[in-house]
Design a protein around this motif. Structure first.
Motif, short mmCIF file in Angstrom:
data_model
loop_
_atom_site.label_atom_id
_atom_site.label_comp_id
_atom_site.label_asym_id
_atom_site.label_seq_id
_atom_site.Cartn_x
_atom_site.Cartn_y
_atom_site.Cartn_z
N ALA A 129 69.29 14.70 -10.23
CA ALA A 129 70.04 15.44 -11.30
C ALA A 129 71.00 16.20 -10.86
O ALA A 129 72.22 16.39 -11.15
N LEU A 130 70.40 17.08 -9.69
CA LEU A 130 71.41 18.04 -9.25
C LEU A 130 72.52 17.65 -8.64
O LEU A 130 73.51 18.33 -8.05
N LYS A 131 72.46 16.33 -8.05
CA LYS A 131 73.83 15.82 -7.35
C LYS A 131 74.76 15.84 -8.24
O LYS A 131 76.26 15.72 -7.62
N ALA A 132 74.89 15.92 -9.57
CA ALA A 132 75.96 16.09 -10.34
C ALA A 132 76.93 17.25 -10.06
O ALA A 132 78.05 17.17 -10.34
N THR A 133 76.22 18.30 -9.58
CA THR A 133 76.99 19.33 -8.99
C THR A 133 78.15 19.01 -7.90
O THR A 133 79.01 19.83 -7.76
N GLU A 134 77.92 18.02 -7.21
CA GLU A 134 78.75 17.36 -6.23
C GLU A 134 79.92 16.95 -6.97
O GLU A 134 80.89 17.13 -6.02
N TYR A 135 80.07 16.69 -8.19
CA TYR A 135 81.26 16.36 -8.75
C TYR A 135 81.81 17.27 -9.80
O TYR A 135 82.44 17.17 -10.71
N ASN A 136 81.43 18.55 -9.54
CA ASN A 136 81.78 19.73 -10.40
C ASN A 136 81.05 19.79 -11.85
O ASN A 136 81.72 20.45 -12.77
N VAL A 137 79.98 19.17 -11.98
CA VAL A 137 79.53 19.13 -13.21
C VAL A 137 78.34 20.10 -13.25
O VAL A 137 77.12 20.05 -12.59
N PRO A 138 78.13 21.18 -14.16
CA PRO A 138 77.01 22.02 -13.97
C PRO A 138 75.91 21.44 -14.54
O PRO A 138 75.94 20.50 -15.33
N VAL A 139 74.75 21.88 -14.08
CA VAL A 139 73.50 21.10 -14.55
C VAL A 139 72.58 22.03 -14.88
O VAL A 139 72.22 23.27 -14.48
N ALA A 140 71.72 21.89 -16.02
CA ALA A 140 70.67 22.60 -16.76
C ALA A 140 69.57 21.76 -16.83
O ALA A 140 69.48 20.68 -17.34
N ILE A 141 68.67 22.12 -15.93
CA ILE A 141 67.38 21.32 -15.78
C ILE A 141 66.38 21.89 -16.88
O ILE A 141 65.93 23.14 -16.95
N VAL A 142 65.73 21.04 -17.78
CA VAL A 142 64.86 21.48 -18.93
C VAL A 142 63.36 21.06 -18.80
O VAL A 142 63.15 19.84 -18.75
N MET A 169 76.44 30.69 -18.47
CA MET A 169 75.02 31.22 -18.40
C MET A 169 74.10 30.38 -17.39
O MET A 169 73.08 31.05 -17.39
N LEU A 170 74.53 29.70 -16.70
CA LEU A 170 73.59 29.20 -15.47
C LEU A 170 74.00 30.17 -14.31
O LEU A 170 74.42 29.87 -13.27
N SER A 171 73.39 31.37 -14.58
CA SER A 171 73.68 32.47 -13.33
C SER A 171 72.78 33.57 -13.31
O SER A 171 72.95 34.44 -12.80
N GLY A 172 71.45 33.36 -13.81
CA GLY A 172 70.57 34.22 -13.84
C GLY A 172 69.38 34.01 -12.59
O GLY A 172 69.70 33.41 -11.88
N ASP A 173 68.14 34.62 -13.11
CA ASP A 173 67.20 34.39 -12.15
C ASP A 173 66.80 32.85 -12.06
O ASP A 173 65.94 32.49 -11.13
N ASN A 174 67.08 32.15 -12.77
CA ASN A 174 66.51 30.75 -13.08
C ASN A 174 67.53 29.95 -12.29
O ASN A 174 67.56 28.65 -12.68
N MET A 175 68.35 30.50 -11.66
CA MET A 175 69.47 29.52 -10.69
C MET A 175 68.55 28.72 -9.90
O MET A 175 67.84 29.05 -9.27
N LEU A 176 69.13 27.66 -9.37
CA LEU A 176 68.77 26.46 -8.79
C LEU A 176 69.64 26.51 -7.32
O LEU A 176 71.20 26.64 -7.80
N LYS A 177 69.26 26.34 -6.28
CA LYS A 177 69.91 26.19 -5.14
C LYS A 177 70.74 25.13 -5.10
O LYS A 177 69.88 23.77 -5.03
N THR A 178 71.76 24.74 -4.55
CA THR A 178 72.69 23.56 -4.40
C THR A 178 73.62 23.82 -3.13
O THR A 178 73.78 24.78 -2.54
#
Length: 324
Positions: A151-164, A229-238
């Motif tokens: 799912a995180l591969k969506a960031t390669e197309y400039n789409v922010p991702v929230a994993i729940v 809001m996807l910018s806190g301690d819960n950020m994922l590395k891409t």
């Protein structure tokens, strides 16, 4: 707003669709929901459109948000090798289809919310786990991690991702609670093993509320040119600058299996004398018994930090208000 949901007719997707439609109708905001499906004749509520996976490959529709929930139930069947492959394929294939759509569409979604589970953390007993915690490797972790990484591969197309990462979702209409109500009402409910294992749960109402909260807060910040809001301690590395984060969708008050058993029995006014020994659970369910025997104390730190207010933070309240 246009929302595309894979798994829209499921236990969570249908509740999300119903709630957000009610909210937007009350505020006169435009809302269009599309369910991604393999069957164009699937039953669905009025004013929800269907889009098949085949149609998705050529569709020129645009969506503001994609909610990716498709996947076979991890606790529905014993974990044979064939079942493990099915569990993975049921998550990977829909996610790949969505990524292919995102890659070719000109107008990109503003957010992809993609499902996962607290199984990502593996078995860690009663150790408190937040979004920044590490993991122990087991099948549940591998399953969740492969789904998340795709799912995180969506960031390669400039789409922010929230994993729940979802815990045990409580509602009498389905899920674990739906399966347990009948034996408990018959007076044959009881604890599993020694009952000390921690259950990280969330009411379905709060799961839906949290998902909408994540979506609306992120979109509002984009509109106002504020920091995502996807910018806190819960950020994922891409491998790129597009933001991605993870949220634990669990209630702030996890309980032991013993407490859950006694609370549900008390709520239903039924005895809870029975106990299923650990050895019997392992014999009955094999490797899948880890879901019943080994606890996880997973806390929703990111949601709390960002101001989400739980409507049903306590188990008894959730049982009463959801009419279990």
């Amino acid at each position: 707003m246009n929302i595309l949901i894979s798994g829209g007719s499921g236990f969570l997707g249908s509740a999300f669709s119903k709630e957000i439609r009610q909210r937007y109708q009350s505020t006169n905001k435009g809302l269009y929901i599309t369910w991604l499906t393999r069957d164009s004749s699937q039953a669905h509520p009025d004013r929800i459109e269907l889009l098949t996976y085949d149609e998705l490959t050529t569709s020129d529709k645009t969506f503001d948000v994609i909610l990716n929930l498709a996947g076979a139930g991890i606790a529905d069947k014993r974990w044979s090798d064939a079942r493990k492959e099915q569990l993975l394929a049921s998550r990977i294939k829909p996610t790949n289809a969505l990524l292919a759509f995102i890659a070719r569409t000109t107008v990109k979604p503003k957010l992809l919310i993609s499902g996962s589970a607290i199984g990502w953390y593996g078995t860690q007993g009663d150790k408190p786990l937040t979004e920044s915690s590490g993991f122990e490797t087991d099948f549940a972790h591998k399953l969740c991690d492969e789904w998340e990484q795709l799912a995180l591969k969506a960031t390669e197309y400039n789409v922010p991702v929230a994993i729940v990462r979802t815990g045990v979702v409580m509602h009498p209409d389905g899920g674990m609670l739906g399966k347990l109500l009948m034996p408990f009402k018959m007076g044959v409910g009881g604890q599993l093993g020694n009952g000390k294992q921690v259950m990280s749960w969330i009411s379905r109402e709060d799961w839906v509320g949290a998902a909408i909260f994540i979506m609306e807060q992120h979109l509002a910040n984009q509109t106002n040119n504020q920091q995502s809001m996807l910018s806190g301690d819960n950020m994922l590395k891409t491998d790129n600058a597009t933001p991605a984060a993870v949220y634990n969708l669990t209630a702030p008050n996890p309980v032991t299996n013993h407490t859950f058993t006694k609370t549900l029995g008390s709520h239903l006014h039924r005895p809870t004398f029975f106990t299923l020994p650990e050895a019997l659970l392992k014999l009955m369910f094999g490797e899948m018994s880890t879901l019943l025997i080994d606890g996880q104390k997973v806390l929703p730190q990111a949601l709390l930090n960002e101001g989400y207010e739980f409507k049903q933070p306590n188990l008894r309240q959730a049982l009463e208000e959801q009419k279990a």
